[in-house]
Scaffold this motif. Sequence first.
Motif, PDB file in Angstrom:
ATOM      1  N   ARG A  80      34.580  32.075  46.052  1.00  0.00           N
ATOM      2  CA  ARG A  80      34.646  33.106  45.266  1.00  0.00           C
ATOM      3  C   ARG A  80      33.905  34.285  45.569  1.00  0.00           C
ATOM      4  NH1 ARG A  80      33.584  28.606  41.545  1.00  0.00           N
ATOM      5  NH2 ARG A  80      31.515  29.450  41.168  1.00  0.00           N
ATOM      6  N   THR A  81      32.650  34.077  46.078  1.00  0.00           N
ATOM      7  CA  THR A  81      31.726  35.307  46.403  1.00  0.00           C
ATOM      8  C   THR A  81      32.536  36.132  47.666  1.00  0.00           C
ATOM      9  OG1 THR A  81      29.717  34.255  45.964  1.00  0.00           O
ATOM     10  CG2 THR A  81      29.616  36.230  47.493  1.00  0.00           C
ATOM     11  N   PHE A  82      33.166  35.417  48.412  1.00  0.00           N
ATOM     12  CA  PHE A  82      33.848  36.157  49.588  1.00  0.00           C
ATOM     13  C   PHE A  82      35.087  36.853  49.082  1.00  0.00           C
ATOM     14  CE2 PHE A  82      37.415  36.308  52.616  1.00  0.00           C
ATOM     15  CZ  PHE A  82      36.719  36.805  53.720  1.00  0.00           C
ATOM     16  N   HIS A  83      35.866  36.217  48.165  1.00  0.00           N
ATOM     17  CA  HIS A  83      37.039  36.964  47.522  1.00  0.00           C
ATOM     18  C   HIS A  83      36.384  38.171  46.472  1.00  0.00           C
ATOM     19  CE1 HIS A  83      40.185  34.519  49.397  1.00  0.00           C
ATOM     20  NE2 HIS A  83      39.529  33.342  49.233  1.00  0.00           N
ATOM     21  N   LYS A  84      35.551  37.760  46.062  1.00  0.00           N
ATOM     22  CA  LYS A  84      34.834  38.941  45.057  1.00  0.00           C
ATOM     23  C   LYS A  84      34.685  40.133  45.778  1.00  0.00           C
ATOM     24  CE  LYS A  84      30.935  39.737  42.179  1.00  0.00           C
ATOM     25  NZ  LYS A  84      29.585  39.376  41.622  1.00  0.00           N
ATOM     26  N   TYR A  85      34.102  40.310  46.962  1.00  0.00           N
ATOM     27  CA  TYR A  85      33.975  41.445  47.733  1.00  0.00           C
ATOM     28  C   TYR A  85      35.045  41.662  48.949  1.00  0.00           C
ATOM     29  CZ  TYR A  85      29.518  41.175  45.551  1.00  0.00           C
ATOM     30  OH  TYR A  85      28.276  41.057  44.699  1.00  0.00           O
ATOM     31  N   ASP A  86      35.898  40.840  48.980  1.00  0.00           N
ATOM     32  CA  ASP A  86      37.271  41.384  49.793  1.00  0.00           C
ATOM     33  C   ASP A  86      38.116  42.259  48.690  1.00  0.00           C
ATOM     34  OD1 ASP A  86      39.156  41.521  51.557  1.00  0.00           O
ATOM     35  OD2 ASP A  86      39.978  39.303  51.173  1.00  0.00           O
ATOM     36  N   LYS A  87      37.871  43.416  48.429  1.00  0.00           N
ATOM     37  CA  LYS A  87      38.496  44.143  47.377  1.00  0.00           C
ATOM     38  C   LYS A  87      39.742  44.601  48.148  1.00  0.00           C
ATOM     39  CE  LYS A  87      34.398  45.968  45.860  1.00  0.00           C
ATOM     40  NZ  LYS A  87      34.215  44.966  44.588  1.00  0.00           N
ATOM     41  N   ASP A  88      39.893  44.652  49.086  1.00  0.00           N
ATOM     42  CA  ASP A  88      41.490  44.991  49.802  1.00  0.00           C
ATOM     43  C   ASP A  88      42.510  43.772  50.182  1.00  0.00           C
ATOM     44  OD1 ASP A  88      40.239  44.413  51.871  1.00  0.00           O
ATOM     45  OD2 ASP A  88      40.431  45.956  53.155  1.00  0.00           O
ATOM     46  N   GLU A  89      41.702  42.788  49.772  1.00  0.00           N
ATOM     47  CA  GLU A  89      42.542  41.347  49.932  1.00  0.00           C
ATOM     48  C   GLU A  89      43.074  41.163  51.402  1.00  0.00           C
ATOM     49  OE1 GLU A  89      45.277  40.938  46.871  1.00  0.00           O
ATOM     50  OE2 GLU A  89      43.975  40.772  45.485  1.00  0.00           O
ATOM     51  N   SER A  90      42.284  41.714  52.305  1.00  0.00           N
ATOM     52  CA  SER A  90      42.665  41.678  53.871  1.00  0.00           C
ATOM     53  C   SER A  90      42.176  40.206  54.457  1.00  0.00           C
ATOM     54  CB  SER A  90      42.077  42.833  54.437  1.00  0.00           C
ATOM     55  OG  SER A  90      40.633  42.606  54.555  1.00  0.00           O
ATOM     56  N   GLY A  91      41.335  39.490  53.812  1.00  0.00           N
ATOM     57  CA  GLY A  91      40.966  38.398  54.297  1.00  0.00           C
ATOM     58  C   GLY A  91      39.699  38.661  55.226  1.00  0.00           C
ATOM     59  N   GLN A  92      39.178  39.606  55.203  1.00  0.00           N
ATOM     60  CA  GLN A  92      38.105  39.896  55.917  1.00  0.00           C
ATOM     61  C   GLN A  92      36.892  40.926  55.257  1.00  0.00           C
ATOM     62  OE1 GLN A  92      40.344  41.766  59.254  1.00  0.00           O
ATOM     63  NE2 GLN A  92      39.574  40.241  60.515  1.00  0.00           N
ATOM     64  N   LEU A  93      35.758  40.888  55.439  1.00  0.00           N
ATOM     65  CA  LEU A  93      34.632  41.788  55.002  1.00  0.00           C
ATOM     66  C   LEU A  93      34.163  42.549  56.045  1.00  0.00           C
ATOM     67  CD1 LEU A  93      32.415  38.907  52.670  1.00  0.00           C
ATOM     68  CD2 LEU A  93      34.750  40.391  51.938  1.00  0.00           C
ATOM     69  N   ASN A  94      33.842  43.519  55.786  1.00  0.00           N
ATOM     70  CA  ASN A  94      33.052  44.621  56.651  1.00  0.00           C
ATOM     71  C   ASN A  94      31.703  44.301  56.639  1.00  0.00           C
ATOM     72  OD1 ASN A  94      32.211  46.236  54.741  1.00  0.00           O
ATOM     73  ND2 ASN A  94      34.041  47.538  54.843  1.00  0.00           N
ATOM     74  N   SER A  95      30.736  45.051  57.395  1.00  0.00           N
ATOM     75  CA  SER A  95      29.459  44.731  57.448  1.00  0.00           C
ATOM     76  C   SER A  95      28.573  45.169  55.909  1.00  0.00           C
ATOM     77  CB  SER A  95      28.721  45.464  58.421  1.00  0.00           C
ATOM     78  OG  SER A  95      28.915  46.940  58.168  1.00  0.00           O
ATOM     79  N   ASN A  96      29.132  45.919  55.393  1.00  0.00           N
ATOM     80  CA  ASN A  96      28.462  46.487  54.144  1.00  0.00           C
ATOM     81  C   ASN A  96      29.038  45.511  52.754  1.00  0.00           C
ATOM     82  OD1 ASN A  96      27.307  48.716  54.947  1.00  0.00           O
ATOM     83  ND2 ASN A  96      29.128  49.910  54.540  1.00  0.00           N
TER      84      ASN A  96
END
Length: 229
Positions: A80-96
């Motif tokens: 849930r936390t991963f998808h919460k900050y994956d705002k563009d739904e790319s399946g990836q998080l940048n460093s920020n």
Amino acid sequence: MLENLGCSARILFAARYSFTLVASIGYGDLYPRTDGGKIFCIFFTLLATPALVVAYLFAARKSIDFMRFLALLMDEQNIRTFHKYDKDESGQLNSNEFKVALHDLGYRVTDDDVRLIMEEVNICDTTLVTIEEFGQAMILLQYPDAKYKKIRQTALASAMLVALVNLSWVLIGTICFMHLESWTFVESLWFCWETLMTIGLGDLVPHTEAGRPLAKGFWLVHLVARSIS
């Protein structure tokens, strides 16, 4: 027996014997018959048996790490936390996004910590974190290697002391069995070594009234000392 076999069969027999020797199985159907063979087997097991143990431990640790990875990867809160900050739904998080997600999970990491973690878990792109790499990051944060490290000097001193005690015990046993069983020095040394290594090929067995109980006591004292150490 081996003289009548071809080259490939000899190789298979040698490989089988080497494994049973190093793994302390010791079926007893094959054993060294010459003094040179016995001495070689002592040095061979001295190096190969610890290497096999390290390989077993490495495989076990990797299996545990994999199970931890699966557990953390499938953890609903982490997902849930991963998808919460994956705002563009790319399946990836940048460093920020990755840093904020870690803070949300209670990990107060700095920018340097985030950079090091991303370099550790990423295979190709070190600027983005996938959900699989996010699970690997949880392992690094929850099970840091640092807490398992020991002081190297203390470990080295302990290893040298254990090796010295074991060597002394083998030499004492060798001298005793030379006199009790009328064995040669190499035969007594080989018997003591295969006894302490729990190989037990059965090629040498004490036959005297004093030798049989001494062999049991020799192994039991070593077992108790090894358990304490």
